[in-house]
Scaffold this motif. Structure first.
Motif, PDB file in Angstrom:
ATOM      1  N   HIS A 128       0.842  -1.187   0.000  1.00  0.00           N
ATOM      2  CA  HIS A 128       0.000   0.000   0.000  1.00  0.00           C
ATOM      3  C   HIS A 128       0.882   1.243   0.000  1.00  0.00           C
ATOM      4  CE1 HIS A 128       0.771   0.031   4.411  1.00  0.00           C
ATOM      5  NE2 HIS A 128       0.543  -1.272   4.328  1.00  0.00           N
ATOM      6  N   ALA A 129       0.462   2.246  -0.744  1.00  0.00           N
ATOM      7  CA  ALA A 129       1.234   3.490  -0.853  1.00  0.00           C
ATOM      8  C   ALA A 129       0.276   4.657  -0.990  1.00  0.00           C
ATOM      9  CB  ALA A 129       2.174   3.448  -2.053  1.00  0.00           C
ATOM     10  N   VAL A 130       0.680   5.808  -0.490  1.00  0.00           N
ATOM     11  CA  VAL A 130      -0.117   7.022  -0.609  1.00  0.00           C
ATOM     12  C   VAL A 130       0.663   8.023  -1.453  1.00  0.00           C
ATOM     13  CG1 VAL A 130       0.780   8.114   1.494  1.00  0.00           C
ATOM     14  CG2 VAL A 130      -1.508   8.709   0.666  1.00  0.00           C
ATOM     15  N   VAL A 131      -0.059   8.769  -2.297  1.00  0.00           N
ATOM     16  CA  VAL A 131       0.591   9.654  -3.261  1.00  0.00           C
ATOM     17  C   VAL A 131       0.946  10.983  -2.589  1.00  0.00           C
ATOM     18  CG1 VAL A 131       0.511  10.632  -5.581  1.00  0.00           C
ATOM     19  CG2 VAL A 131      -0.763   8.533  -5.068  1.00  0.00           C
ATOM     20  N   LEU A 132       2.039  10.962  -1.852  1.00  0.00           N
ATOM     21  CA  LEU A 132       2.686  12.170  -1.331  1.00  0.00           C
ATOM     22  C   LEU A 132       3.951  12.361  -2.153  1.00  0.00           C
ATOM     23  CD1 LEU A 132       2.154  11.497   2.467  1.00  0.00           C
ATOM     24  CD2 LEU A 132       1.211  13.442   1.188  1.00  0.00           C
ATOM     25  N   GLN A 133       3.765  12.817  -3.389  1.00  0.00           N
ATOM     26  CA  GLN A 133       4.863  12.823  -4.351  1.00  0.00           C
ATOM     27  C   GLN A 133       6.007  13.738  -3.947  1.00  0.00           C
ATOM     28  OE1 GLN A 133       1.738  13.914  -4.791  1.00  0.00           O
ATOM     29  NE2 GLN A 133       1.516  15.269  -6.553  1.00  0.00           N
ATOM     30  N   ALA A 345      15.938   2.306  -9.195  1.00  0.00           N
ATOM     31  CA  ALA A 345      14.756   2.017  -9.990  1.00  0.00           C
ATOM     32  C   ALA A 345      15.036   0.912 -10.969  1.00  0.00           C
ATOM     33  CB  ALA A 345      14.307   3.262 -10.753  1.00  0.00           C
ATOM     34  N   GLY A 346      13.938   0.385 -11.492  1.00  0.00           N
ATOM     35  CA  GLY A 346      14.072  -0.587 -12.559  1.00  0.00           C
ATOM     36  C   GLY A 346      14.391   0.110 -13.863  1.00  0.00           C
ATOM     37  N   GLY A 347      14.689  -0.673 -14.883  1.00  0.00           N
ATOM     38  CA  GLY A 347      14.906  -0.115 -16.211  1.00  0.00           C
ATOM     39  C   GLY A 347      16.216   0.607 -16.367  1.00  0.00           C
ATOM     40  N   GLY A 348      17.092   0.544 -15.369  1.00  0.00           N
ATOM     41  CA  GLY A 348      18.403   1.154 -15.493  1.00  0.00           C
ATOM     42  C   GLY A 348      18.385   2.662 -15.363  1.00  0.00           C
ATOM     43  N   GLN A 349      17.258   3.239 -14.896  1.00  0.00           N
ATOM     44  CA  GLN A 349      17.182   4.676 -14.731  1.00  0.00           C
ATOM     45  C   GLN A 349      17.025   5.002 -13.255  1.00  0.00           C
ATOM     46  OE1 GLN A 349      14.881   6.991 -17.534  1.00  0.00           O
ATOM     47  NE2 GLN A 349      14.348   5.141 -18.624  1.00  0.00           N
ATOM     48  N   ALA A 350      17.383   6.216 -12.884  1.00  0.00           N
ATOM     49  CA  ALA A 350      17.272   6.624 -11.488  1.00  0.00           C
ATOM     50  C   ALA A 350      15.825   6.594 -11.050  1.00  0.00           C
ATOM     51  CB  ALA A 350      17.844   8.039 -11.313  1.00  0.00           C
ATOM     52  N   ALA A 351      15.622   6.230  -9.760  1.00  0.00           N
ATOM     53  CA  ALA A 351      14.259   6.090  -9.253  1.00  0.00           C
ATOM     54  C   ALA A 351      13.507   7.402  -9.301  1.00  0.00           C
ATOM     55  CB  ALA A 351      14.298   5.553  -7.826  1.00  0.00           C
ATOM     56  N   GLY A 352      14.194   8.529  -9.136  1.00  0.00           N
ATOM     57  CA  GLY A 352      13.530   9.812  -9.183  1.00  0.00           C
ATOM     58  C   GLY A 352      13.443  10.392 -10.570  1.00  0.00           C
ATOM     59  N   SER A 353      13.967   9.680 -11.575  1.00  0.00           N
ATOM     60  CA  SER A 353      13.996  10.225 -12.915  1.00  0.00           C
ATOM     61  C   SER A 353      12.694   9.950 -13.636  1.00  0.00           C
ATOM     62  CB  SER A 353      15.170   9.639 -13.703  1.00  0.00           C
ATOM     63  OG  SER A 353      14.939   8.271 -13.985  1.00  0.00           O
ATOM     64  N   VAL A 354      12.423  10.758 -14.641  1.00  0.00           N
ATOM     65  CA  VAL A 354      11.173  10.666 -15.386  1.00  0.00           C
ATOM     66  C   VAL A 354      11.471  10.753 -16.876  1.00  0.00           C
ATOM     67  CG1 VAL A 354       9.021  11.892 -15.889  1.00  0.00           C
ATOM     68  CG2 VAL A 354       9.771  11.617 -13.533  1.00  0.00           C
ATOM     69  N   ALA A 368       7.539  10.348 -10.979  1.00  0.00           N
ATOM     70  CA  ALA A 368       8.699  10.048 -10.131  1.00  0.00           C
ATOM     71  C   ALA A 368       8.277   9.206  -8.929  1.00  0.00           C
ATOM     72  CB  ALA A 368       9.356  11.339  -9.673  1.00  0.00           C
ATOM     73  N   PHE A 369       7.105   9.499  -8.371  1.00  0.00           N
ATOM     74  CA  PHE A 369       6.567   8.697  -7.264  1.00  0.00           C
ATOM     75  C   PHE A 369       6.326   7.253  -7.707  1.00  0.00           C
ATOM     76  CE2 PHE A 369       2.505   6.881  -5.908  1.00  0.00           C
ATOM     77  CZ  PHE A 369       2.738   6.657  -4.561  1.00  0.00           C
ATOM     78  N   TYR A 370       5.644   7.064  -8.850  1.00  0.00           N
ATOM     79  CA  TYR A 370       5.360   5.704  -9.319  1.00  0.00           C
ATOM     80  C   TYR A 370       6.651   4.943  -9.622  1.00  0.00           C
ATOM     81  CZ  TYR A 370       0.255   5.934  -9.694  1.00  0.00           C
ATOM     82  OH  TYR A 370      -1.097   6.000  -9.421  1.00  0.00           O
ATOM     83  N   ARG A 371       7.612   5.623 -10.198  1.00  0.00           N
ATOM     84  CA  ARG A 371       8.883   4.949 -10.477  1.00  0.00           C
ATOM     85  C   ARG A 371       9.567   4.541  -9.176  1.00  0.00           C
ATOM     86  NH1 ARG A 371      12.474   6.308 -15.450  1.00  0.00           N
ATOM     87  NH2 ARG A 371      11.315   4.471 -16.134  1.00  0.00           N
ATOM     88  N   ARG A 372       9.460   5.373  -8.168  1.00  0.00           N
ATOM     89  CA  ARG A 372      10.120   5.090  -6.898  1.00  0.00           C
ATOM     90  C   ARG A 372       9.524   3.859  -6.213  1.00  0.00           C
ATOM     91  NH1 ARG A 372      15.013   6.333  -4.597  1.00  0.00           N
ATOM     92  NH2 ARG A 372      14.856   6.079  -2.350  1.00  0.00           N
ATOM     93  N   ILE A 373       8.186   3.696  -6.298  1.00  0.00           N
ATOM     94  CA  ILE A 373       7.557   2.576  -5.587  1.00  0.00           C
ATOM     95  C   ILE A 373       7.471   1.318  -6.445  1.00  0.00           C
ATOM     96  CG2 ILE A 373       6.224   4.149  -4.137  1.00  0.00           C
ATOM     97  CD1 ILE A 373       3.719   3.275  -5.783  1.00  0.00           C
ATOM     98  N   ALA A 374       7.894   1.376  -7.708  1.00  0.00           N
ATOM     99  CA  ALA A 374       7.771   0.222  -8.596  1.00  0.00           C
ATOM    100  C   ALA A 374       8.470  -1.027  -8.048  1.00  0.00           C
ATOM    101  CB  ALA A 374       8.292   0.563  -9.992  1.00  0.00           C
ATOM    102  N   PRO A 375       9.701  -0.944  -7.535  1.00  0.00           N
ATOM    103  CA  PRO A 375      10.328  -2.165  -7.016  1.00  0.00           C
ATOM    104  C   PRO A 375       9.539  -2.809  -5.885  1.00  0.00           C
ATOM    105  CG  PRO A 375      11.975  -0.447  -7.346  1.00  0.00           C
ATOM    106  CD  PRO A 375      10.643   0.201  -7.508  1.00  0.00           C
TER     107      PRO A 375
END
Length: 414
Positions: A128-133, A345-354, A368-375
Motif C-alpha cells: 500500500h502506498a499514498v501519493v505524497l509525491q 529504480a528498474g529499467g536502469g534509470q534513477a528512481a527519481g527520474s522521469v 517520479a513517485f510511481y517509479r520510486r515505488i515500482a520495485p
C-alpha cells in the motif's frame, strides 16, 4: 503478491473522468509513459465516461465502479484517484480482491478513517502506498543532500511560505464547491498544508510538537460563474510552528486564494554556517509539483547555485563539480546520490527520474513517485510513503487543528 520478472505492473485507475480531474491530468500521463507499468483498466462512476477515457488513452478495460475493476485478473494494483470522501470505498474494494493499492492524498477524510484503512491494508497483506509525491521529489532530495553534506552547517531552522490557491479563497470553482464542508476532508489544511508539511519533514525531519493558527474569515464563499454563495467552514490560512526531531525549528505558512493556480512558494533554511533558499523554477506550481531553483551561501563566502532541479531539469553543475542527470536524480560524478533518492529504480534509470515523454506539469512528480515505488510493488515488499506514513501525517494535521482550537502546544507522537 509479486509479479513475474519482466512483466509490467498492471494498474487499474479508479477515477479518471475524460477531460477533467486529477486522474487524467496527472496519473494516466505519468503511468502511460513509464516502462515499469501498463494501465489495463479504468473506472469512473458511469460506463460511458469510463469507455471514453479508455478509448482516449488506449486502455483495454473500462468499468463503472472500483469493485469490478479490482476483481479483474489483469489488474495487479488499484490506483485510487477519486474524491477524498470516496477513497475508503475504493480502497476497501481493492483489499477485498487482494490487490495492491495506491491511494491519493489524503488517505481518508480524517485520522479515524485513515487509521482504519491502514489497519485493513496491513491485515490484507498487500503493498500500500499514498501519493505524497513531494516525499520523493528530486528537488527536495537535492536540498536534503546539501544539508546532509553540511553545506550550510548544522540545520537550525526551515521555513516554508506557500500559496494554496485555488483553495481557501473568497471564491471557489463549481467543481470544488463541495470541499467547503470539513467532512469532505479536502481543503487548504488537509490537502495543501498536508502535502507541504510532507515536503518539509522529508527534508528536515518530523515535527515533535506544534503550535498553530488557522484562519476562518470567510463564512460564505462565492461559487465562480454562478452568482451564488455556499457556506464555508474550512480554513483560509494555516500557520504552523514547532521543533523538529534533531532540534531545528520548523515553520510552515499556507495562505489561501481564489486564483486558478498558486503564485509560488519560498523555502528558506538556516544553518549554523549559512542559508539555503528554494523557489519554483516556473510560476503557477506547488512545492510538491515543481522543479525548484536552489541556491545557498555560507558565512565563509562560499556560494552555490542557483541550480534548477527536478525530474525533468537539464543537467547542471553541482557544488562539488558533479552533475545532475538530464532526467532528474542527483549524481556526484559516479552516478550515486547522497540521499539515495536518485538510485534503485528498474529499467536502469534513477528512481527519481522521469522519461521525457511525461508531459511537464503535475504528472512529472507523480511519475517520479510511481517509479520510486515500482520495485516494492513488483517484489511485494513495503512501499514508502505507505498508508502508515499517511496516518502519521493525518495525526499531525489533527494536532494542528487541536493546537489552533485550544491555543495549547500539541506533542506529536512518534
Amino acid at each position: 503478491m509479486g509479479r513475474r520478472l519482466g512483466r509490467p505492473i498492471r494498474v487499474g485507475v479508479v477515477g479518471a473522468s475524460p477531460g477533467r480531474g486529477w486522474g487524467t491530468a496527472a496519473h494516466l500521463p505519468a503511468l502511460l509513459n513509464l516502462e515499469e507499468y501498463a494501465v489495463t483498466a479504468v473506472a469512473t462512476t458511469r460506463p460511458d465516461t469510463a469507455r471514453r477515457t479508455a478509448a482516449e488513452f488506449g486502455i483495454p478495460h473500462a468499468f463503472a465502479g472500483a469493485g469490478e475493476l479490482a476483481a479483474h485478473p489483469e489488474v495487479d494494483v488499484v490506483a485510487v484517484v477519486v474524491k477524498a470522501p470516496d477513497h475508503g470505498e475504493a480502497v476497501r474494494a481493492a483489499l477485498a480482491s487482494g490487490k495492491h493499492v495506491v491511494c491519493e492524498w489524503p488517505l481518508g477524510v480524517d485520522v479515524d478513517e485513515a487509521e482504519k484503512l491502514a489497519a485493513a491494508a496491513a491485515d490484507a497483506g498487500v503493498v500500500h502506498a499514498v501519493v505524497l509525491q513531494g516525499v520523493h521529489s528530486p528537488a527536495a532530495g537535492f536540498v536534503a543532500d546539501l544539508l546532509s553534506e553540511g553545506r550550510i552547517g548544522r540545520l537550525e531552522s526551515i521555513t516554508l511560505v506557500a500559496a494554496g490557491d485555488s483553495l481557501g479563497g473568497a471564491r471557489i470553482a463549481p467543481e470544488l464547491a463541495w470541499s467547503t464542508d470539513p467532512a469532505a476532508g479536502t481543503n487548504l489544511l488537509t490537502v495543501m498544508a498536508g502535502h507541504f508539511l510532507a515536503v518539509v519533514e522529508g527534508i528536515a525531519g518530523p515535527f515533535t510538537e506544534v503550535t498553530a493558527t488557522l484562519g476562518y474569515r470567510r463564512p460564505r464563499v462565492e461559487v465562480i460563474g454562478t452568482g451564488e454563495t455556499v457556506p464555508n467552514a474550512v480554513p483560509d490560512h494555516v500557520a504552523v510552528h514547532g521543533p523538529l526531531e534533531g532540534g531545528a525549528i520548523g515553520a510552515v505558512i499556507v495562505h489561501g486564494g481564489d486564483a486558478a493556480s498558486p503564485d509560488g512558494f519560498h523555502l528558506k533554511i538556516s544553518g549554523s554556517e549559512g542559508t539555503l533558499t528554494a523557489a519554483p523554477a516556473r510560476p503557477g506550481v506547488y512545492p510538491h509539483w515543481a522543479d525548484w531553483t536552489v541556491a545557498y551561501a555560507t558565512s565563509a563566502g562560499v556560494h552555490g547555485g542557483p541550480f534548477t532541479v527536478g525530474a525533468h531539469a537539464d543537467g547542471d553543475t553541482r557544488p562539488d563539480g558533479g552533475t545532475r542527470s538530464a532526467h532528474g536524480g542527483i549524481s556526484n560524478g559516479d552516478g550515486g546520490g547522497g540521499s539515495g533518492r536518485g538510485s534503485g529504480a528498474g529499467g536502469g534509470q534513477a528512481a527519481g527520474s522521469v522519461p521525457r515523454g511525461v508531459p511537464a506539469g503535475p504528472a512529472v512528480n507523480v511519475a517520479a513517485f510511481y517509479r520510486r515505488i515500482a520495485p516494492a510493488l513488483a517484489e511485494g515488499r513495503p512501499a514508502h510513503p505507505s498508508f502508515h506514513t499517511a496516518v502519521r501525517l493525518h495525526r499531525l494535521l489533527a494536532a494542528i487543528e487541536n493546537a489552533a482550537r485550544t491555543g495549547v502546544r500539541q506533542i506529536i507522537a512518534p
